[in-house]
Design a protein around this motif. Structure first.
Motif, PDB file in Angstrom:
ATOM      1  N   SER A   1       0.828  -1.206   0.000  1.00 20.52           N
ATOM      2  CA  SER A   1       0.000   0.000   0.000  1.00 20.52           C
ATOM      3  C   SER A   1       0.864   1.259   0.000  1.00 20.52           C
ATOM      4  N   PRO A   2       0.286   2.420  -0.340  1.00 21.46           N
ATOM      5  CA  PRO A   2       1.036   3.684  -0.269  1.00 21.46           C
ATOM      6  C   PRO A   2       1.633   3.883   1.120  1.00 21.46           C
ATOM      7  N   GLY A   3       2.902   4.263   1.167  1.00 19.64           N
ATOM      8  CA  GLY A   3       3.601   4.443   2.435  1.00 19.64           C
ATOM      9  C   GLY A   3       4.230   3.174   2.953  1.00 19.64           C
ATOM     10  N   GLY A   4       3.987   2.044   2.278  1.00 24.20           N
ATOM     11  CA  GLY A   4       4.550   0.766   2.697  1.00 24.20           C
ATOM     12  C   GLY A   4       5.932   0.528   2.120  1.00 24.20           C
ATOM     13  N   PRO A   5       6.552  -0.614   2.430  1.00 22.08           N
ATOM     14  CA  PRO A   5       7.919  -0.919   1.976  1.00 22.08           C
ATOM     15  C   PRO A   5       8.095  -0.836   0.454  1.00 22.08           C
ATOM     16  N   LEU A   6       7.104  -1.299  -0.320  1.00 23.17           N
ATOM     17  CA  LEU A   6       7.257  -1.259  -1.776  1.00 23.17           C
ATOM     18  C   LEU A   6       7.333   0.168  -2.288  1.00 23.17           C
TER      19      LEU A   6
ATOM     20  N   ASP B   1      10.622   1.454  -4.518  1.00 24.97           N
ATOM     21  CA  ASP B   1      10.363   1.481  -5.959  1.00 24.97           C
ATOM     22  C   ASP B   1      10.080   2.909  -6.396  1.00 24.97           C
ATOM     23  N   PRO B   2      11.002   3.545  -7.144  1.00 22.27           N
ATOM     24  CA  PRO B   2      10.801   4.939  -7.572  1.00 22.27           C
ATOM     25  C   PRO B   2       9.622   5.091  -8.536  1.00 22.27           C
ATOM     26  N   HIS B   3       9.195   4.009  -9.167  1.00 20.22           N
ATOM     27  CA  HIS B   3       8.070   4.067 -10.115  1.00 20.22           C
ATOM     28  C   HIS B   3       6.797   3.499  -9.498  1.00 20.22           C
ATOM     29  N   TYR B   4       6.738   3.471  -8.171  1.00 18.19           N
ATOM     30  CA  TYR B   4       5.601   2.860  -7.484  1.00 18.19           C
ATOM     31  C   TYR B   4       4.278   3.518  -7.861  1.00 18.19           C
ATOM     32  N   GLU B   5       3.290   2.651  -8.134  1.00 15.94           N
ATOM     33  CA  GLU B   5       1.904   3.077  -8.284  1.00 15.94           C
ATOM     34  C   GLU B   5       1.043   2.083  -7.526  1.00 15.94           C
TER      35      GLU B   5
ATOM     36  N   MET C   1      12.159 -17.156  -9.173  1.00 16.31           N
ATOM     37  CA  MET C   1      13.327 -17.238  -8.301  1.00 16.31           C
ATOM     38  C   MET C   1      14.255 -16.042  -8.461  1.00 16.31           C
ATOM     39  N   GLU C   2      14.490 -15.629  -9.694  1.00 19.92           N
ATOM     40  CA  GLU C   2      15.509 -14.602  -9.958  1.00 19.92           C
ATOM     41  C   GLU C   2      14.969 -13.183  -9.872  1.00 19.92           C
ATOM     42  N   LYS C   3      13.693 -13.003 -10.205  1.00 19.36           N
ATOM     43  CA  LYS C   3      13.144 -11.646 -10.273  1.00 19.36           C
ATOM     44  C   LYS C   3      12.196 -11.324  -9.120  1.00 19.36           C
ATOM     45  N   ASP C   4      11.228 -12.206  -8.862  1.00 18.34           N
ATOM     46  CA  ASP C   4      10.150 -11.882  -7.926  1.00 18.34           C
ATOM     47  C   ASP C   4      10.474 -12.214  -6.469  1.00 18.34           C
ATOM     48  N   LEU C   5      11.064 -13.385  -6.235  1.00 14.40           N
ATOM     49  CA  LEU C   5      11.287 -13.821  -4.847  1.00 14.40           C
ATOM     50  C   LEU C   5      12.243 -12.932  -4.061  1.00 14.40           C
ATOM     51  N   PRO C   6      13.383 -12.532  -4.643  1.00 12.26           N
ATOM     52  CA  PRO C   6      14.289 -11.680  -3.852  1.00 12.26           C
ATOM     53  C   PRO C   6      13.619 -10.403  -3.350  1.00 12.26           C
ATOM     54  N   LEU C   7      12.819  -9.774  -4.208  1.00 20.05           N
ATOM     55  CA  LEU C   7      12.130  -8.552  -3.785  1.00 20.05           C
ATOM     56  C   LEU C   7      11.035  -8.864  -2.778  1.00 20.05           C
ATOM     57  N   ALA C   8      10.319  -9.971  -2.985  1.00 20.51           N
ATOM     58  CA  ALA C   8       9.267 -10.359  -2.038  1.00 20.51           C
ATOM     59  C   ALA C   8       9.860 -10.637  -0.658  1.00 20.51           C
ATOM     60  N   GLN C   9      11.048 -11.243  -0.609  1.00 16.94           N
ATOM     61  CA  GLN C   9      11.704 -11.497   0.673  1.00 16.94           C
ATOM     62  C   GLN C   9      12.084 -10.192   1.360  1.00 16.94           C
ATOM     63  N   THR C  10      12.577  -9.243   0.572  1.00 13.36           N
ATOM     64  CA  THR C  10      12.918  -7.929   1.130  1.00 13.36           C
ATOM     65  C   THR C  10      11.672  -7.238   1.662  1.00 13.36           C
ATOM     66  N   LEU C  11      10.596  -7.267   0.893  1.00 14.01           N
ATOM     67  CA  LEU C  11       9.361  -6.587   1.289  1.00 14.01           C
ATOM     68  C   LEU C  11       8.745  -7.221   2.533  1.00 14.01           C
ATOM     69  N   SER C  12       8.808  -8.537   2.617  1.00 12.92           N
ATOM     70  CA  SER C  12       8.169  -9.221   3.747  1.00 12.92           C
ATOM     71  C   SER C  12       9.063  -9.273   4.987  1.00 12.92           C
TER      72      SER C  12
END
Length: 814
Positions: free
Chosen positions: A133-138, A142-146, A211-222
């Motif tokens: 959500s807005p104001g959250g870790p993502l 992410d400079p292009h966050y929407e 594994m290479e694109k989505d999981l690393p960021l998901a681990q950081t976010l969670s």
């Protein structure tokens, strides 16, 4: 509290059971798997294995967190050996305890304490939604966050599904970002509960993307450090033992293979041994000789066990909280669990509690393919050649090595039985080929037809008879083998091949008993070509998979999530849920929802529906289609994906356009000219190129940006009704009083149509046209069902020349 023995570690009945087991094993080692209660008392045990006076097989199956592995030391010395400590370390990392007892079970050495079971820790839905959500870790990284409301709603639905043990069915439009919506709850659940979650997707390429694109960021976010592992099937790994055998075989026959030597050199330094990491693509025939194979695996008895690439990958999987697999691997594991290995321990995958299926629209095809039974001559010959092969005046094989252990039975020579079996297998293939001339496949429907009896049933029974004679000879040989040689790797390989041959014998008998009234399976035959050699596949395919899904998933795991961009037809999940057997589940357990794409289709996509194209059954359709495609490609200056429903029509159009193509800067690519991966790479990198493709390219093509501004769908993707399995399923619908077109043909075509449409817009800024060159979409009543299943677009429903003009104006405006 239950009464315990002197040690305080075992219930009295467990203590007595263990004493009986040791007595029956004549004082040798026994291994048990025990369950503990809240007082850490072993309240029940299962006898898992027996050994000799100083060793017992290390059985890893049927264990989960909170269990305890127990074995006795007949010597009475309870000090753990190095092997004990190695096993205890591996098990301890999974929360499994490790005990050693003496033969009187009145002394116990606790190497590792088991971890007590605790109730599930439910996830905080609000906290997880705030991550995206807005104001959250993502938004902070992410400079292009929407904000994507659909993504947050999907995450909330999946999280609630985990908490409430639901079956979640979620259609998430392109651009929703569904991978984060399921990866964040999966990681959080695995972290909070130390329960494994499996993510299953359609292909190895999609596994790698996660594994290479989505999981690393998901681990950081969670904010978790849960280990995630990509799990591949055996065939992806190099087997060092088979490689050594192949090199020895080449040496024996004085043959040299530079590629084999390159694989050997690579295997000595490779950390994973996976074929995808090879610096070159080996021929399939060569890789088949050296890859890991279940029938050639000796497990802990293998000379390369300690450095085995497959075992290394399984150890990593056992220590992971999230496993990323493909659908084929998942169903391979599920099949073994259903067949008797159970859902509590390690099979191909370690025990897990929850499963998420991405690209879930592919599940029926994947499961149907996996649960089909098959016999073919090529596979039979593969096993026969492993038993005995003569080349250049030399003989090799398991039977040659077995003779050094135990002489062959007297009487008939195995070479004669082998020759007769091979000869009969070739006769069966030849007669089966002649059974359906001019066709690539045929479904058996009449078991009394003279041609069926003469060309299929009689030669098939004769093949089984020759196979049975050969098996009887091998069994006679096996019975002569001394007991002390039973664990010899040569004998083990002999037993594995014998088991496979028995399986073929059972199949041939079942196939010969084909009954036209059988409602359970589809009996069919297919012609294939491999390495220039023609052969016939005999198959039995399940008519439906709903029963497998119920026993293998719905009844066995606390939560299951199914998600894809295309699960509905005419805004309803009814068709897909019925095919999956979800219509028989309690309504309150199934939670379904549609999560709209955030992409601006109504502004960025022109849907062209020319109404003057002849219908596909018209004689002039092919020429008009070819000329229309050419005009569209010229107008768009390439940058297009042209999707067909048959390779024959693709070739006709491609060849005709290429012959008169006058735009050298626009490369015309054709499916089949390169392997899929290289072809897609070429298409993406050559911005003005055009790709002519069919079938599998209706999905999985992800080409955002200027490389793709036009998608041409040549025909509505109705499946050919001559496909044997499809034909049988259509008939089954009619037999129960349904409408096969409305209940099966149309929904399946609509879902594939939506996949094809979805190739155009892969990111928010993409812009282009989708042109349908099948006028049935505007002239037939069912055409509206296809159109209602698409998002809102700019529509051009006119004569072709006007649609072409509208496309030019739309694409080149601004």
């Amino acid at each position: 509290m239950i009464p315990t023995d002197f040690t305080g570690r075992f219930a009295l009945d467990v203590h007595e059971r263990m004493l009986r087991d040791i007595e029956e094993a004549e004082g040798n080692e026994v291994l048990w798997v025990g369950s503990i209660n809240e007082d850490k008392v072993v309240s029940s045990v299962k006898t898992a294995a027996r050994g000799h006076e100083s060793a017992v097989p290390a059985v890893m199956e049927h264990m989960e967190k909170g269990d305890v592995v127990i074995h006795n030391h007949p010597s009475g010395v309870l000090k753990p050996s190095d092997a004990d400590l190695s096993q205890a370390s591996l098990l301890g990392n999974q929360g499994i305890g490790f005990y050693i007892v003496n033969n009187s079970v009145d002394a116990v050495y606790v190497v590792v304490e088991p971890v007590l079971y605790s109730p599930d820790v439910l996830l905080d839905t609000h906290d997880l939604c705030s991550i995206l959500s807005p104001g959250g870790p993502l938004s902070e990284i992410d400079p292009h966050y929407e904000e994507r409301p659909s993504q947050i709603e999907l995450l909330e639905t999946i999280t609630n599904g985990f908490n409430d043990e639901k079956i979640v069915v979620a259609e998430a439009g392109t651009g929703v970002g569904k991978s984060f919506s399921y990866l964040i709850p999966a990681l959080k659940w695995a972290d909070a509960n130390e329960q494994r979650v499996v993510i299953s997707t359609a292909t190895i390429n999609l596994q790698q993307q996660i594994m290479e694109k989505d999981l690393p960021l998901a681990q950081t976010l969670s904010g978790t450090d849960v280990k995630a592992v990509l799990v591949k099937g055996r065939r992806n790994y190099l087997c060092k033992n088979r490689l050594a055998d192949a090199l020895e075989e080449n040496s024996l026959f004085r043959e040299k293979s530079d590629l084999l030597l390159q694989i050997k050199e690579w295997g000595e330094s490779s950390p994973t041994g996976t074929v995808s990491e090879l610096p070159f693509l080996p021929p399939d025939e060569l890789w088949s000789r050296v890859c890991s194979d279940a029938d050639s695996c000796f497990g802990a008895r293998c000379r390369y066990f300690e450095n085995c690439f497959v075992m290394k990958s399984r150890r990593e999987a056992a220590a992971a909280g999230v496993l990323v697999v493909n659908h084929h691997m998942f169903f391979a594991d599920m099949s073994l669990r259903i067949s008797g290995l159970g859902f509590d321990g390690t099979v191909l995958l370690p025990h897990f509690h929850k499963v998420v299926f991405d690209e879930a629209h592919n599940i029926e095809n994947s499961a149907t393919s996996y649960f089909s039974e098959e016999y073919n001559r090529i596979q039979l010959l593969k096993y026969l050649q492993r038993l005995f092969l003569q080349k250049k005046g030399r003989s090799i094989g398991v039977l040659i090595r077995l003779e050094a252990i135990q002489e062959a039975p007297e009487g008939v020579l195995f070479s004669e039985l082998l020759r007769d079996l091979r000869s009969q297998a070739e006769i069966l293939d030849a007669l089966a080929f002649d059974f359906f001339p001019g066709e690539t496949s045929v479904r058996l429907q009449d078991n009394s037809h003279p041609d069926y009896l003469r060309k299929i049933r009689e030669p098939l029974l004769l093949t089984r008879e020759k196979l049975a004679q050969f098996i009887a000879y091998l069994n006679k040989w096996y019975d002569l083998i001394p007991e002390e040689e039973q664990e010899n790797t040569v004998v083990l390989e002999f037993k594995m091949i014998l088991s496979r041959l028995n399986g073929y014998s059972v199949f041939l008998n079942k196939f010969s008993q084909f009954d036209a009234e059988d409602d359970e399976g589809v009996f069919w035959i297919e012609k294939k070509v491999r390495d220039g050699k023609s052969y016939v596949r005999f198959l039995i395919t399940p008519l439906e998979i709903s029963g497998w899904m119920k026993s293998g998933i719905y009844d066995s795991y606390s939560s299951a999530v199914f998600t894809s961009a295309t699960l509905t037809m005419d805004n309803s999940f009814r068709y897909w849920q019925k095919r999956m057997g979800l219509d028989s589940q309690l309504p309150e357990r199934v939670q379904s929802g549609r999560f709209a794409s955030p992409f601006p289709y109504k502004d960025n996509v022109l849907l062209g529906l020319p109404d003057d194209i002849p219908e596909p059954n018209a004689p002039e359709y092919r020429e008009v289609l070819r000329d229309s495609i050419k005009k569209l490609l010229e107008s768009n200056e390439g940058r297009a994906l042209v999707l067909f429903t048959s390779y024959e029509l693709l070739k006709f159009c491609y060849d005709g356009i290429l012959e008169d193509w006058s735009f050298p800067e626009v490369t015309l690519l054709r499916q089949g000219s390169e392997d899929r991966g290289r072809l897609l790479k070429h298409f993406t990198e050559d911005v003005q190129s055009v790709l002519f493709a069919t079938d599998s390219f209706w999905e999985g093509v992800d080409t955002p940006g200027e490389s793709l501004r036009l998608v041409i769908l040549c025909k509505l993707p109705f499946r050919v009704p001559t496909d044997p399995v499809y034909q049988a399923r259509l008939e089954a619908v009619e037999k129960r009083g349904g409408n096969s077109f409305r209940e099966l043909s149309l929904p399946e075509a609509v879902m594939k149509f939506r996949q094809g449409f979805g190739r155009l817009m892969r990111r928010k800024t993409d812009r282009g046209a989708v042109i349908i060159l099948d006028s049935r979409i505007v002239s037939k009543n069912y055409g509206s069902v296809f159109l209602r299943s698409l998002p809102q677009t700019i529509e051009s429903r006119k004569r072709f020349v006007s649609v072409l003009e509208d496309m030019e104006n739309f694409i080149y405006e601004n």
